[in-house]
Design a protein around this motif. Structure first.
Motif, PDB file in Angstrom:
ATOM      1  N   THR A  13      53.142  68.486  16.283  1.00 17.57           N
ATOM      2  CA  THR A  13      53.074  68.345  17.875  1.00 17.57           C
ATOM      3  C   THR A  13      54.492  69.100  18.202  1.00 17.57           C
ATOM      4  O   THR A  13      55.447  68.900  17.681  1.00 17.57           O
ATOM      5  N   PHE A  14      54.297  69.590  19.463  1.00 18.75           N
ATOM      6  CA  PHE A  14      55.360  70.031  20.303  1.00 18.75           C
ATOM      7  C   PHE A  14      55.472  69.472  21.660  1.00 18.75           C
ATOM      8  O   PHE A  14      54.363  69.694  22.515  1.00 18.75           O
ATOM      9  N   LEU A  15      56.200  68.686  21.872  1.00 21.88           N
ATOM     10  CA  LEU A  15      56.608  68.093  23.182  1.00 21.88           C
ATOM     11  C   LEU A  15      57.099  69.043  24.442  1.00 21.88           C
ATOM     12  O   LEU A  15      58.412  69.213  23.996  1.00 21.88           O
ATOM     13  N   ILE A  16      56.498  69.633  25.406  1.00 19.12           N
ATOM     14  CA  ILE A  16      57.059  70.203  26.281  1.00 19.12           C
ATOM     15  C   ILE A  16      57.680  69.315  27.431  1.00 19.12           C
ATOM     16  O   ILE A  16      56.895  68.222  27.993  1.00 19.12           O
ATOM     17  N   LYS A  17      59.004  69.087  27.855  1.00 21.61           N
ATOM     18  CA  LYS A  17      59.639  68.094  28.348  1.00 21.61           C
ATOM     19  C   LYS A  17      59.798  68.363  29.898  1.00 21.61           C
ATOM     20  O   LYS A  17      60.229  67.684  30.646  1.00 21.61           O
ATOM     21  N   ASP A  18      59.366  69.683  30.385  1.00 24.41           N
ATOM     22  CA  ASP A  18      59.701  70.013  31.828  1.00 24.41           C
ATOM     23  C   ASP A  18      59.062  69.003  32.742  1.00 24.41           C
ATOM     24  O   ASP A  18      59.316  68.842  33.685  1.00 24.41           O
ATOM     25  N   GLU A  70      60.474  69.368  20.238  1.00 22.23           N
ATOM     26  CA  GLU A  70      60.316  69.223  21.569  1.00 22.23           C
ATOM     27  C   GLU A  70      61.466  70.032  22.356  1.00 22.23           C
ATOM     28  O   GLU A  70      62.383  70.549  21.670  1.00 22.23           O
ATOM     29  N   GLY A  71      61.093  70.214  23.588  1.00 20.03           N
ATOM     30  CA  GLY A  71      62.089  70.974  24.410  1.00 20.03           C
ATOM     31  C   GLY A  71      61.532  71.496  25.632  1.00 20.03           C
ATOM     32  O   GLY A  71      60.536  71.169  26.113  1.00 20.03           O
ATOM     33  N   ASN A  72      62.104  72.308  26.290  1.00 20.22           N
ATOM     34  CA  ASN A  72      61.604  72.915  27.626  1.00 20.22           C
ATOM     35  C   ASN A  72      61.006  74.112  27.225  1.00 20.22           C
ATOM     36  O   ASN A  72      60.990  74.533  26.118  1.00 20.22           O
ATOM     37  N   TYR A  73      60.625  74.725  28.338  1.00 21.77           N
ATOM     38  CA  TYR A  73      59.687  76.114  28.342  1.00 21.77           C
ATOM     39  C   TYR A  73      60.515  76.985  27.452  1.00 21.77           C
ATOM     40  O   TYR A  73      60.072  77.925  26.610  1.00 21.77           O
ATOM     41  N   MET A  74      61.608  77.033  27.799  1.00 18.79           N
ATOM     42  CA  MET A  74      62.644  78.195  27.167  1.00 18.79           C
ATOM     43  C   MET A  74      62.618  77.997  25.540  1.00 18.79           C
ATOM     44  O   MET A  74      62.770  78.790  24.762  1.00 18.79           O
TER      45      MET A  74
END
Length: 244
Positions: A200-205, A220-224
């Motif tokens: 899984t990859f959690l988009i945090k924006d 995990e991280g933001n769009y960038m």
């Protein structure tokens, strides 16, 4: 890993759900004004949607559950409801898109993933018809042809966070869990894919964690951050055909 599953709302398409729901129900209530009060329209749609989300009967699609329940609550004939809803998604629904715009790093990431040979799936919660989901992909600046499969309430029998939802997707696209990555912004609905072995990859924006769940995501991280993650992914090596 050769397949990326994407949530739609809050992931492929940045979305303020409060705005979306307000605009959605404003238009739908007007569409049904000759049959139901606005209060009843909202209540019956939400109640039928909750019934659909709770359903675990593989013998009925999500659409069948929703339509059966909505007609039961509203007392409107099935064929009349179906005709009105079909027309709504072909017309009024499309105007909601003026409130949303694409996320540049997602658009670029999809292009890169296609170039690198990854199979892409829209794994949005299957509570809308396919036409509505394709329309939201347009709002996101994306093309339905970029995806090998798009979940919708016409074809799916389960909803998030039911783990059977993900099992059904993998069965349809003929993929093993270890071949897949689920990208989403909802801690409960998207990260649960890990229970069957999907990374899984959690988009945090636009992170959603309504129940304040303690979570684990492989990435995990933001769009960038996701864009950089995609840039670092290797090209997919396709299996050679037997005898080639």
């Amino acid at each position: 890993m050769n397949t990326i599953l994407f949530d739609l709302d809050g992931t492929l398409l940045p979305m303020d759900m409060d705005i979306f729901e307000k605009e959605y129900f404003k238009r739908l209530c007007f569409k049904l004004k000759n049959f139901l009060s606005p209060e009843h329209t909202v209540k019956f749609v939400l109640d039928a949607t909750f019934d659909m989300i709770r359903n675990s009967d593989f013998n009925r699609t999500n659409k069948q559950v929703f339509m059966e329940k909505f007609t039961e609550y509203s007392k409107i004939k099935y064929e009349v409801v179906e005709s009105i809803i079909d027309d709504f998604y072909k017309n009024e629904y499309k105007t909601i898109g003026e409130h949303f715009k694409p996320q540049e790093h997602i658009v670029k990431s999809i292009d890169i993933l296609k170039e690198k040979g990854y199979d892409l799936v829209v794994a949005t919660n299957a509570i809308f018809p396919k036409e509505a989901i394709i329309e939201r992909l347009r709002w996101a600046g994306l093309d339905e042809r970029d995806f090998i499969f798009i979940t919708s309430f016409e074809v799916m029998h389960y909803c998030k966070p039911n783990i059977k939802y993900y099992e059904e997707i993998l069965g349809i696209i003929n993929k093993k869990p270890q071949e897949c990555l689920m990208v989403g912004n909802d801690v409960e609905e998207d990260l649960i894919a890990s229970k069957i072995g999907v990374k899984t990859f959690l988009i945090k924006d636009n992170i959603l964690n309504k129940k304040n769940i303690k979570y684990f995501a492989d990435f995990e991280g933001n769009y960038m951050d996701f864009y950089n993650f995609v840039m670092d992914l290797p090209y997919v090596v396709k299996d050679k055909e037997k005898g080639a």
